[in-house]
Write a protein that holds these residues in place. Structure first.
Motif, PDB file in Angstrom:
ATOM      1  N   ASP A 117       1.544   6.616  -7.018  1.00 17.61           N
ATOM      2  CA  ASP A 117       0.368   7.347  -7.578  1.00 17.61           C
ATOM      3  C   ASP A 117       0.328   8.868  -7.361  1.00 17.61           C
ATOM      4  O   ASP A 117       0.418   9.759  -8.359  1.00 17.61           O
ATOM      5  N   ARG A 118       1.229   9.264  -6.362  1.00 11.96           N
ATOM      6  CA  ARG A 118       1.399  10.740  -6.343  1.00 11.96           C
ATOM      7  C   ARG A 118       2.751  11.057  -7.415  1.00 11.96           C
ATOM      8  O   ARG A 118       2.627  12.224  -8.022  1.00 11.96           O
ATOM      9  N   VAL A 148       0.854  -1.132   0.061  1.00 16.20           N
ATOM     10  CA  VAL A 148      -0.004   0.027   0.023  1.00 16.20           C
ATOM     11  C   VAL A 148       0.826   1.238  -0.011  1.00 16.20           C
ATOM     12  O   VAL A 148       0.621   2.150  -0.650  1.00 16.20           O
ATOM     13  N   ILE A 165      -5.868   0.542 -10.020  1.00 19.60           N
ATOM     14  CA  ILE A 165      -5.478   1.917  -9.099  1.00 19.60           C
ATOM     15  C   ILE A 165      -4.573   2.750  -9.785  1.00 19.60           C
ATOM     16  O   ILE A 165      -4.875   4.107  -9.949  1.00 19.60           O
ATOM     17  N   VAL A 213      -7.909   6.076  -0.175  1.00 24.61           N
ATOM     18  CA  VAL A 213      -6.821   7.001   0.152  1.00 24.61           C
ATOM     19  C   VAL A 213      -6.401   7.930  -1.144  1.00 24.61           C
ATOM     20  O   VAL A 213      -5.934   9.035  -0.948  1.00 24.61           O
ATOM     21  N   ILE A 214      -6.350   7.015  -2.257  1.00 22.41           N
ATOM     22  CA  ILE A 214      -5.745   7.723  -3.378  1.00 22.41           C
ATOM     23  C   ILE A 214      -6.790   8.590  -3.908  1.00 22.41           C
ATOM     24  O   ILE A 214      -6.235   9.846  -4.323  1.00 22.41           O
ATOM     25  N   LEU A 263      -6.580   1.320  -0.552  1.00 14.60           N
ATOM     26  CA  LEU A 263      -5.860   2.290  -1.371  1.00 14.60           C
ATOM     27  C   LEU A 263      -6.895   3.138  -2.227  1.00 14.60           C
ATOM     28  O   LEU A 263      -6.317   4.307  -2.274  1.00 14.60           O
ATOM     29  N   LYS A 264      -7.673   2.719  -2.650  1.00 14.92           N
ATOM     30  CA  LYS A 264      -8.547   3.306  -3.539  1.00 14.92           C
ATOM     31  C   LYS A 264      -8.955   4.529  -3.119  1.00 14.92           C
ATOM     32  O   LYS A 264      -9.125   5.388  -3.614  1.00 14.92           O
ATOM     33  N   ASP A 316      -6.056  11.647  -1.893  1.00 12.11           N
ATOM     34  CA  ASP A 316      -4.806  12.250  -2.256  1.00 12.11           C
ATOM     35  C   ASP A 316      -4.855  13.214  -3.526  1.00 12.11           C
ATOM     36  O   ASP A 316      -4.564  14.149  -3.687  1.00 12.11           O
ATOM     37  N   ARG A 317      -5.548  12.462  -4.571  1.00  7.33           N
ATOM     38  CA  ARG A 317      -5.791  13.284  -5.823  1.00  7.33           C
ATOM     39  C   ARG A 317      -6.588  14.426  -5.733  1.00  7.33           C
ATOM     40  O   ARG A 317      -6.465  15.446  -6.222  1.00  7.33           O
ATOM     41  N   ARG A 366       0.676   4.053  -3.060  1.00  2.00           N
ATOM     42  CA  ARG A 366       0.101   5.349  -2.820  1.00  2.00           C
ATOM     43  C   ARG A 366       1.376   6.317  -3.431  1.00  2.00           C
ATOM     44  O   ARG A 366       0.911   7.281  -3.851  1.00  2.00           O
TER      45      ARG A 366
END
Lengths: 264, 90
Positions: free
Chosen positions: A153-154, A146, A193, B26-27, B23-24, B30-31, A150
């Protein structure tokens, strides 16, 4: 004109430097001219992972400060034709270099090399901006956990803002056994994701540890699963179409059949 | 005894599925954080346009992004008091 590719991840410890060392070596083994650049100023490691640490005389900092020519700062890897390393300064820090200066170095290197691979430091600060400043493309390395996903993604968001594309994903330290019993996300989960293209899956391979101990990138030894995965990724980078094999855990019989029918 | 059959014999959800769901969420957040200024601007401009047609208190307006399956949904909540009479101005 060669391509400049930044190898990055956001999170530390997911295999950026190992991937840069192995892909750089693999591309050279395929006959390409390659420069690998360590952009981790102050915490350099690409030299030791590649086994070139005793041969570093000049660094990118010396080139920027005009203490030496770029060609003189490049360390030639004697084990394979066409592979050069540009080390990072260990006594400076990331803020001592400007993104424009890194871009200038990359632009010069691309005139003499087919591939310039820039090993980015972890994080999203100046070190990352420097590493990505001269890049056309990016490889994002992540592991199937995870925190790494994450952070990936950033980083992908930041790369997209810089209009760097394509952004390709390496899924590293993949364990078919753990995916098989539902303890690890598989590639479909991760891609769902992150929503970028997958360029390869590198299975968990203890050979990475021993090859790093010795300073001999894994791709020199062609039998280990990690080595084969990196060779396939390198071939894809050169434009060859090689399908990504299904690494999920299969029965013994399938594995035996695969072993006899595999291409060498 | 308050243990259900499901708890006794049912399997715990796979941790990889839990990881993916967490994750989905939290992302998505974040986005959204990255686009904080964008959301404020969108909020203000939507309110500006809608104020021509409805009477409402700007503070009651809520604009947010939510993830629905694989896509994002823009949710705008405008509790209005009444329509403006559009014929008056003409």
């Amino acid at each position: 004109m060669g391509k400049v590719i930044v190898v990055t991840s956001g999170k530390g410890g997911v295999g950026k430097t190992t991937s840069t060392a192995n892909l750089g070596t693999a591309l050279a083994l395929l006959g390409k001219t390659v420069a690998v650049v360590d952009a981790d100023v102050g915490l350099r490691n690409l030299d030791i992972v590649m086994g070139l640490e005793s041969r570093i005389v000049y660094t990118s900092m010396d080139v920027i400060e005009k203490q030496c020519e770029l060609s003189k700062a490049l360390v030639k890897d004697r084990r394979v034709d066409g592979l050069m390393l540009l080390a990072a300064s260990q006594k400076n820090n990331k803020d001592d270099i400007q993104p424009a200066q890194m871009k200038a170095i990359c632009d010069k290197l691309r005139t003499t090399h087919d591939f310039v691979l820039v090993d980015s430091p972890a994080g999203i600060e100046r070190g990352f901006s420097n590493a990505s400043a001269g890049a056309d493309e990016a490889i994002v390395v992540t592991t199937p956990d995870v925190s790494a996903i994450r952070d990936a993604d950033r980083i992908i968001g930041l790369l997209q803002n810089e209009r760097i594309e394509p952004i390709n994903l390496i899924l590293n330290r993949f364990s078919p056994e753990l995916v098989g019993n539902g303890s690890m996300m598989d590639q479909a989960d991760v891609l769902d994701i992150l929503n970028i293209d997958l360029i390869g899956i590198v299975p968990e391979d203890s050979g990475v540890i021993t090859s790093t101990n010795r300073g001999i990138p894994l791709v020199y030894e062609d039998t280990s699963p990690g080595s084969q995965a990196y060779m396939r990724i390198a071939r894809r980078l050169t434009g060859q179409r090689i399908p990504i094999p299904d690494l999920e855990h299969k029965g013994l019989l399938t594995n035996i059949v695969n072993w006899f029918t595999r291409k060498r | 005894m308050n243990i259900s059959i499901k708890q006794l014999f049912g399997r715990r959800p796979k941790s990889s599925n839990i990881a993916k769901q967490r994750l989905k969420l939290v992302i998505t957040q974040d986005r959204m954080d990255v686009d904080d200024r964008f959301m404020t601007r969108l909020h203000n401009e939507l309110a500006e346009v809608l104020a021509k047609y409805f009477e409402f208190s700007v503070n009651s307006v809520q604009v947010s992004l939510k993830q629905k399956g694989n896509s994002y949904v823009l949710v705008a909540d405008f509790p209005y008091k009444k329509f403006h009479d559009m014929n008056v101005g003409q």
